[in-house]
Design a protein around this motif. Structure first.
Motif, PDB file in Angstrom:
ATOM      1  N   TYR A   1      -9.706  29.842  -0.414  1.00  0.00           N
ATOM      2  CA  TYR A   1     -10.807  30.339   0.408  1.00  0.00           C
ATOM      3  C   TYR A   1     -10.568  31.806   0.737  1.00  0.00           C
ATOM      4  CZ  TYR A   1     -12.057  25.447   1.359  1.00  0.00           C
ATOM      5  OH  TYR A   1     -12.429  24.132   1.239  1.00  0.00           O
ATOM      6  N   LEU A   2     -11.644  32.508   1.040  1.00  0.00           N
ATOM      7  CA  LEU A   2     -11.525  33.853   1.580  1.00  0.00           C
ATOM      8  C   LEU A   2     -11.108  33.737   3.039  1.00  0.00           C
ATOM      9  CD1 LEU A   2     -14.806  35.384   0.094  1.00  0.00           C
ATOM     10  CD2 LEU A   2     -12.468  35.594  -0.810  1.00  0.00           C
ATOM     11  N   PRO A   3     -10.483  34.790   3.592  1.00  0.00           N
ATOM     12  CA  PRO A   3     -10.095  34.725   5.009  1.00  0.00           C
ATOM     13  C   PRO A   3     -11.320  34.517   5.895  1.00  0.00           C
ATOM     14  CG  PRO A   3      -9.032  36.574   3.920  1.00  0.00           C
ATOM     15  CD  PRO A   3     -10.050  36.040   2.950  1.00  0.00           C
ATOM     16  N   SER A   4     -11.122  33.838   6.996  1.00  0.00           N
ATOM     17  CA  SER A   4     -12.210  33.605   7.943  1.00  0.00           C
ATOM     18  C   SER A   4     -12.552  34.898   8.678  1.00  0.00           C
ATOM     19  CB  SER A   4     -11.802  32.539   8.966  1.00  0.00           C
ATOM     20  OG  SER A   4     -10.898  33.090   9.908  1.00  0.00           O
ATOM     21  N   SER A   5     -13.657  34.879   9.373  1.00  0.00           N
ATOM     22  CA  SER A   5     -13.931  35.963  10.305  1.00  0.00           C
ATOM     23  C   SER A   5     -12.961  35.839  11.482  1.00  0.00           C
ATOM     24  CB  SER A   5     -15.378  35.894  10.795  1.00  0.00           C
ATOM     25  OG  SER A   5     -15.619  34.639  11.408  1.00  0.00           O
ATOM     26  N   VAL A   6     -12.799  36.916  12.217  1.00  0.00           N
ATOM     27  CA  VAL A   6     -11.856  36.928  13.342  1.00  0.00           C
ATOM     28  C   VAL A   6     -12.542  36.343  14.574  1.00  0.00           C
ATOM     29  CG1 VAL A   6     -10.482  38.386  14.876  1.00  0.00           C
ATOM     30  CG2 VAL A   6     -10.573  38.882  12.428  1.00  0.00           C
ATOM     31  N   ALA A   7     -11.914  35.346  15.169  1.00  0.00           N
ATOM     32  CA  ALA A   7     -12.410  34.760  16.416  1.00  0.00           C
ATOM     33  C   ALA A   7     -11.714  35.448  17.586  1.00  0.00           C
ATOM     34  CB  ALA A   7     -12.139  33.262  16.451  1.00  0.00           C
ATOM     35  N   SER A   8     -12.426  35.534  18.716  1.00  0.00           N
ATOM     36  CA  SER A   8     -11.878  36.245  19.871  1.00  0.00           C
ATOM     37  C   SER A   8     -12.238  35.504  21.149  1.00  0.00           C
ATOM     38  CB  SER A   8     -12.448  37.668  19.912  1.00  0.00           C
ATOM     39  OG  SER A   8     -11.961  38.382  21.021  1.00  0.00           O
ATOM     40  N   LEU A   9     -11.325  35.515  22.109  1.00  0.00           N
ATOM     41  CA  LEU A   9     -11.572  34.883  23.410  1.00  0.00           C
ATOM     42  C   LEU A   9     -10.846  35.663  24.501  1.00  0.00           C
ATOM     43  CD1 LEU A   9     -12.734  32.424  25.016  1.00  0.00           C
ATOM     44  CD2 LEU A   9     -10.490  31.353  24.721  1.00  0.00           C
ATOM     45  N   GLY A  10     -11.596  35.996  25.553  1.00  0.00           N
ATOM     46  CA  GLY A  10     -10.975  36.607  26.716  1.00  0.00           C
ATOM     47  C   GLY A  10     -10.365  35.536  27.607  1.00  0.00           C
ATOM     48  N   VAL A  11      -9.053  35.560  27.780  1.00  0.00           N
ATOM     49  CA  VAL A  11      -8.334  34.554  28.561  1.00  0.00           C
ATOM     50  C   VAL A  11      -8.222  35.024  30.004  1.00  0.00           C
ATOM     51  CG1 VAL A  11      -6.130  33.366  28.852  1.00  0.00           C
ATOM     52  CG2 VAL A  11      -7.064  33.737  26.561  1.00  0.00           C
TER      53      VAL A  11
ATOM     54  N   LYS B   1      -7.053  36.971  19.714  1.00  0.00           N
ATOM     55  CA  LYS B   1      -7.813  37.027  18.462  1.00  0.00           C
ATOM     56  C   LYS B   1      -7.089  36.198  17.417  1.00  0.00           C
ATOM     57  CE  LYS B   1     -10.139  41.473  19.079  1.00  0.00           C
ATOM     58  NZ  LYS B   1     -10.446  42.790  18.462  1.00  0.00           N
ATOM     59  N   ALA B   2      -7.850  35.562  16.517  1.00  0.00           N
ATOM     60  CA  ALA B   2      -7.238  34.683  15.517  1.00  0.00           C
ATOM     61  C   ALA B   2      -8.027  34.736  14.215  1.00  0.00           C
ATOM     62  CB  ALA B   2      -7.176  33.242  16.036  1.00  0.00           C
ATOM     63  N   VAL B   3      -7.309  34.577  13.106  1.00  0.00           N
ATOM     64  CA  VAL B   3      -7.920  34.488  11.782  1.00  0.00           C
ATOM     65  C   VAL B   3      -7.282  33.323  11.045  1.00  0.00           C
ATOM     66  CG1 VAL B   3      -6.267  36.059  10.678  1.00  0.00           C
ATOM     67  CG2 VAL B   3      -8.565  35.798   9.706  1.00  0.00           C
ATOM     68  N   SER B   4      -8.074  32.604  10.255  1.00  0.00           N
ATOM     69  CA  SER B   4      -7.559  31.453   9.502  1.00  0.00           C
ATOM     70  C   SER B   4      -7.585  31.749   8.009  1.00  0.00           C
ATOM     71  CB  SER B   4      -8.394  30.205   9.792  1.00  0.00           C
ATOM     72  OG  SER B   4      -8.211  29.774  11.117  1.00  0.00           O
ATOM     73  N   LEU B   5      -6.570  31.258   7.321  1.00  0.00           N
ATOM     74  CA  LEU B   5      -6.449  31.391   5.868  1.00  0.00           C
ATOM     75  C   LEU B   5      -6.239  30.010   5.275  1.00  0.00           C
ATOM     76  CD1 LEU B   5      -3.858  34.343   5.823  1.00  0.00           C
ATOM     77  CD2 LEU B   5      -6.351  34.528   5.833  1.00  0.00           C
ATOM     78  N   ALA B   6      -6.797  29.790   4.084  1.00  0.00           N
ATOM     79  CA  ALA B   6      -6.580  28.529   3.389  1.00  0.00           C
ATOM     80  C   ALA B   6      -6.590  28.783   1.899  1.00  0.00           C
ATOM     81  CB  ALA B   6      -7.661  27.502   3.752  1.00  0.00           C
ATOM     82  N   ASP B   7      -5.768  28.043   1.196  1.00  0.00           N
ATOM     83  CA  ASP B   7      -5.633  28.199  -0.248  1.00  0.00           C
ATOM     84  C   ASP B   7      -6.992  27.978  -0.921  1.00  0.00           C
ATOM     85  OD1 ASP B   7      -4.115  28.678  -2.533  1.00  0.00           O
ATOM     86  OD2 ASP B   7      -3.911  26.533  -2.933  1.00  0.00           O
TER      87      ASP B   7
ATOM     88  N   GLU C   1      -6.193  43.330  15.613  1.00  0.00           N
ATOM     89  CA  GLU C   1      -6.720  42.450  14.589  1.00  0.00           C
ATOM     90  C   GLU C   1      -5.567  41.635  13.979  1.00  0.00           C
ATOM     91  OE1 GLU C   1     -10.241  42.220  13.773  1.00  0.00           O
ATOM     92  OE2 GLU C   1      -9.994  43.119  15.761  1.00  0.00           O
ATOM     93  N   PRO C   2      -5.707  40.315  13.888  1.00  0.00           N
ATOM     94  CA  PRO C   2      -4.607  39.500  13.350  1.00  0.00           C
ATOM     95  C   PRO C   2      -4.491  39.619  11.828  1.00  0.00           C
ATOM     96  CG  PRO C   2      -6.498  38.121  13.889  1.00  0.00           C
ATOM     97  CD  PRO C   2      -6.842  39.498  14.354  1.00  0.00           C
TER      98      PRO C   2
ATOM     99  N   ALA D   1      -5.995  24.864   6.558  1.00  0.00           N
ATOM    100  CA  ALA D   1      -5.934  26.261   6.995  1.00  0.00           C
ATOM    101  C   ALA D   1      -4.706  26.523   7.857  1.00  0.00           C
ATOM    102  CB  ALA D   1      -7.203  26.622   7.765  1.00  0.00           C
ATOM    103  N   VAL D   2      -4.179  27.748   7.762  1.00  0.00           N
ATOM    104  CA  VAL D   2      -3.160  28.244   8.686  1.00  0.00           C
ATOM    105  C   VAL D   2      -3.784  29.386   9.469  1.00  0.00           C
ATOM    106  CG1 VAL D   2      -1.188  27.541   7.301  1.00  0.00           C
ATOM    107  CG2 VAL D   2      -2.209  29.779   6.925  1.00  0.00           C
ATOM    108  N   THR D   3      -3.342  29.563  10.696  1.00  0.00           N
ATOM    109  CA  THR D   3      -3.980  30.532  11.584  1.00  0.00           C
ATOM    110  C   THR D   3      -2.944  31.471  12.175  1.00  0.00           C
ATOM    111  OG1 THR D   3      -5.736  28.948  12.120  1.00  0.00           O
ATOM    112  CG2 THR D   3      -5.408  30.769  13.651  1.00  0.00           C
ATOM    113  N   TYR D   4      -3.310  32.753  12.210  1.00  0.00           N
ATOM    114  CA  TYR D   4      -2.470  33.778  12.824  1.00  0.00           C
ATOM    115  C   TYR D   4      -3.232  34.375  14.002  1.00  0.00           C
ATOM    116  CZ  TYR D   4       0.229  33.452   8.503  1.00  0.00           C
ATOM    117  OH  TYR D   4       0.977  32.984   7.449  1.00  0.00           O
ATOM    118  N   TYR D   5      -2.482  34.745  15.056  1.00  0.00           N
ATOM    119  CA  TYR D   5      -3.176  35.238  16.248  1.00  0.00           C
ATOM    120  C   TYR D   5      -2.412  36.393  16.888  1.00  0.00           C
ATOM    121  CZ  TYR D   5       0.225  32.762  19.220  1.00  0.00           C
ATOM    122  OH  TYR D   5       1.371  32.332  19.843  1.00  0.00           O
TER     123      TYR D   5
END
Length: 868
Positions: A471-481, A463-469, A442-443, A432-436
């Motif tokens: 697969y469908l895109p992942s749900s968006v993960a979120s974290l308050g820093v 916020k981050a989303v992962s993609l992989a060849d 929304e990423p 997977a590759v991840t964008y944030y």
């Protein structure tokens, strides 16, 4: 009216019933049906034990109750286990059965299961492995109606050997059909399959539905289509390469084949590109690569391909001789491809000159495979090779068809530092590759690509989303820093008194809690909470402290050396005269002749049961009055000299184990942890002070039970006498919860009469250990022993040290032993390097090192060196 059967008719009926009932296969490698999974998930008696890394779906279950009989879920018999009856033997409250994706685990020793009535001569075959990868004594036993006829010796499945096949046969003298029972021996096992006789009739695999993309006008002359149409197990459908064919409609098929005749500008070409990794594809059209932007065709003069050695076993080449290359064409040349970025890391199965002739993308799921056949190449194809390699290729890709699921969501974590926070994003799907984003948006693929942890200095939402060849895109993960300040590093104050030093710890951060240890510990769960000044008098030591406060980053680590004024070069005792430790090389002895049983992890030196201490010979009698005033005679018996038993170690080390009726157990692989218990379960120190100087060595001798009414007799003794004065240091754990046993440290001038010099401290919490130091300040030479005087719990002795004031002790100088800055000095004789736990090192290690520098004038200075 009575029904009468002839003997022949009855025999025939019985034989038909046997044939119908007892040819059976339970194959757990196929997994469990959707219905079974739903029932398992709905039943609170089964809990999730394993999940899919990508989808989070439960794929393994553990029983949460004491089950027996046919195992059920949600009130329904688990179909994949139907016919197997589990007994209550060996069961504990829960965790007895684990249903994993390819096995069922029977997790306890002596668990048993029975199979339906079998007749003489029938066979039962089990494929299984030890649930412990290192255990070498786990296996199965059949009951008296069975004989073990094939497999590893004694039915044992050695852990390192993986899956084993074990075969039993119903004994020939069995006259009627019988239930047979198989039980586990010594520990848990994973069962992959159970087969009675030849098992179920094999499933007939349905023909794979394959879409063949080609113009209807050219199909009759297409050699690949002709051969695939005649291939067993393939149901071929011609599909025109037009633009209105969608990926959704192609997903009806188990595989897609792209014919060489499809034009690079055909309407279906974009759809075929989108199908890669989402649907199994066999492509025979090199022109597609340039149209897709994934590479270019490469024409060669080769008619044969070369298969790398590591690819020789690939299913594509089954039934083909590839030892001297594989001749695909009888005329012309092979057109291979050069691979662009998307295919760059693919497995190359064959080459033609410098070109890639055959490659495979995503081998495990919805695979893509390229075969180098042009329209001209099909006309000149080697007719011995083409149908075989085509059939292999289509079946190989079709078997990888997998439902398309979403990538598991990324995990965002933060590490707070002083006024900055380091953010890490991970995904269990390694492809997977991840964008944030850091602005709450929304990423997308236009957002920042995550490559490594990054640092933030202002609070925000990541916020981050992962993609992989494939697969469908992942749900968006979120974290308050959040951004925090760091708590102040504690201050260490040491008050040196005549015979002790008092350590006071303070922190400038309001509300902070301080934790301390005598090694480099930065986890509060492993350190001691500071509540009041610490008084140290037995041993000088390095002390470490840090502070924790709500809303703050944990402080830095403070350290200082605590010297004891009463200890000097003449009084300190740090030289080891002798050391007992329960290492397996010494104490895992063969004592089977005296009833010793077990294995290294729990070895019973004289068996599990206590024996009689007293003989039948009367020593003396005593007349006493009973409650009624009558005389009663009390008989006192002499100790039985034969009751005394001794264990000598495998290698002479100056110690023996001795008992006259009390059980001793060698638990030689138990490892104490360098952490304070703090209420957790484990082999922890009860207090930080129990770790001064280091932790116990691995292994312990456990003092066990005795015969009721008889004395405790077990001891660990030296075989040599040592010159006093000396100190004795013990590390002892509690084998049970409750009041500790009363262990004494004793000395003896003759090995017969023993005097106590102190009592061993023991924790009241099971498995926790304590350190005790007592002094023998007599003159003369003495044997030393640790002996159980009384108690209601098991003592576990890890270490016994006898220490005196020797050569190393005389180099100690309390006035110069404090931690100094590293600097040069004249007259340096040698350096001694230690870890912060007091372990002698040959070279500097990572982290903090303590170096004792010895000078020609006899002074000793200690310095602290940090190695990064």
């Amino acid at each position: 009216m009575k029904k009468l059967f002839t003997l022949m008719a009855f025999s025939l009926l019985m034989s038909l019933n046997v044939d119908a009932q007892f040819r059976k296969t339970w194959d757990f490698s196929k997994g469990y049906s959707a219905e079974t999974k739903a029932n398992l998930n709905a039943d609170p008696n089964w809990v999730s034990n394993r999940t899919d890394a990508n989808t989070g779906e439960t794929t393994g279950w553990k029983d949460n109750a004491k089950m027996s009989g046919e195992l059920m879920a949600n009130g329904v018999v688990i179909e994949e286990l139907r016919g197997i009856n589990f007994s209550t033997s060996g069961l504990q409250n829960n965790g007895n059965y684990l249903l994993d994706p390819t096995t069922i685990r029977v997790a306890r020793k002596k668990m048993a299961f029975s199979l339906p009535k079998l007749a003489a001569g029938q066979k039962v075959t089990i494929v299984a492995k030890s649930a412990n990868g290192t255990a070498t004594d786990r296996g199965f036993k059949g009951n008296d109606n069975m004989e073990y006829i094939d497999g590893p010796a004694n039915g044992i499945c050695p852990g390192p050997d993986g899956l084993c096949t074990l075969v039993w046969q119903v004994k020939a003298d069995v006259v009627d059909s019988v239930d047979i029972t198989i039980s586990t021996d010594m520990g848990g096992l994973d069962i992959q399959s159970i087969v009675i006789d030849d098992g179920d009739a094999p499933d007939v695999e349905k023909a794979k539905k394959v879409a063949y993309i080609a113009d209807a006008a050219t199909i009759d002359a297409d050699m690949a289509y002709i051969f695939l149409s005649a291939t067993d197990g393939v149901e071929l459908t011609q599909v025109d390469p037009v633009a209105d064919i969608t990926l959704d409609s192609l997903q009806y098929y188990d595989a897609i084949v792209v014919a060489p005749s499809v034009a690079a500008n055909a309407g279906i070409v974009p759809t075929l590109k989108s199908a890669i990794a989402y649907e199994p594809v066999l492509n025979m059209n090199a022109a597609m690569y340039e149209a897709w932007g994934y590479g270019k065709p490469v024409a060669t003069s080769e008619m044969s391909v070369t298969v790398p050695t590591e690819m020789a076993d690939n299913a594509l080449f089954a039934d083909l001789d590839i030892t001297s290359g594989l001749e695909l064409l009888t005329d012309g040349g092979i057109t291979g491809v050069s691979l662009g970025e998307y295919f760059a890391n693919d497995a190359v199965l064959a080459t033609a000159g410098e070109a890639v002739a055959i490659h495979q993308h995503n081998a495990a799921r919805n695979t893509y495979l390229f075969l180098p056949y042009t329209e001209e190449g099909l006309a000149a194809a080697n007719q011995d090779i083409l149908p075989v390699i085509l059939g292999n290729a289509v079946k190989m890709v079709a078997k990888t068809k997998t439902n398309v699921s979403a990538v598991v969501a990324p995990l965002i974590s933060q590490e707070n530092k002083n006024l900055e926070t380091v953010v890490t994003i991970e995904n269990t799907n390694k492809s997977a590759v991840t964008y944030y984003t850091t602005d709450s948006s929304e990423p997308t693929t236009a957002s920042t690509l995550y490559t490594e942890p990054f640092t933030l200095t202002e609070a925000c939402t990541v916020k981050a989303v992962s993609l992989a060849d494939g697969y469908l895109p992942s749900s968006v993960a979120s974290l308050g820093v959040v951004i925090m300040s760091q708590a102040a590093t504690p201050a260490i104050s040491i008050e040196k008194n005549a015979d002790n030093s008092v350590v006071t710890l303070t922190c400038a951060t309001e509300g902070a809690e301080i934790y301390y240890s005598y090694g480099v510990v930065t986890d509060k769960a492993k350190a001691q909470k500071y509540v009041e000044p610490i008084t140290l008098k037995a041993e000088p030591t390095e002390i470490y402290a840090f502070a924790v406060a709500e809303g703050y980053v944990q402080s830095g680590l403070a350290s200082d050396y605590v010297a004891i004024n009463s200890l000097n070069a003449q009084t300190i005792r740090i030289d080891t005269l002798t050391h007992f430790d329960a290492n397996s090389a010494d104490w895992f002895v063969d004592n089977s002749e005296n009833g010793g049983i077990g294995k290294e992890s729990a070895y019973y030196y004289w068996g599990k049961n206590a024996w009689k201490y007293y003989s039948d010979e009367v020593d003396h009698t005593e007349t006493v009055k009973d409650s009624q005033g009558n005389d009663s005679i009390v008989y006192y018996y002499k100790p039985d000299p034969a009751a005394v038993r001794v264990i000598n170690p495998n290698t002479p080390n100056g110690w023996i184990l001795k008992s006259a009726g009390q059980v001793l157990t060698g638990e030689l692989t138990l490892t104490a942890e360098a952490a304070v218990g703090n209420g957790a379960t484990g082999r922890f120190a009860e207090t930080a002070e129990d770790m001064i100087g280091g932790t116990p060595t691995t292994g312990c001798i456990t003092f066990g039970g005795k015969t009721s009414g008889e004395p405790y007799t077990a001891s660990i003794e030296t075989t040599e006498k040592y010159a006093a004065p000396f100190d004795v240091v013990t590390y002892v754990g509690n084998g049970n919860n409750g009041n500790p046993g009363n262990l004494e440290i004793q000395v003896s001038a003759d090995g017969e009469a023993w005097d106590s010099i102190g009592t061993v401290s023991m924790a009241s919490t099971q498995r926790y250990y304590k350190k005790t130091r007592v002094s023998c300040d007599k003159t003369g030479e003495y044997f030393v022993r640790v002996w159980q005087k009384s108690g209601s719990t098991k003592a576990q002795v890890y270490d016994i040290y006898v220490l005196n004031n020797g050569e190393n002790s005389k180099k100690y100088d309390a006035s110069t032993v404090g931690i100094d800055n590293v600097g040069g000095s004249d007259g340096l004789v040698r350096d001694e390097i230690f870890s912060v736990n007091g372990v002698r090192l040959n070279t500097l290690g990572k982290g903090i090192n303590i170096i004792r520098k010895h000078y020609a004038d006899g002074t000793v200075k200690t310095v602290k060196v940090m190695v990064k």
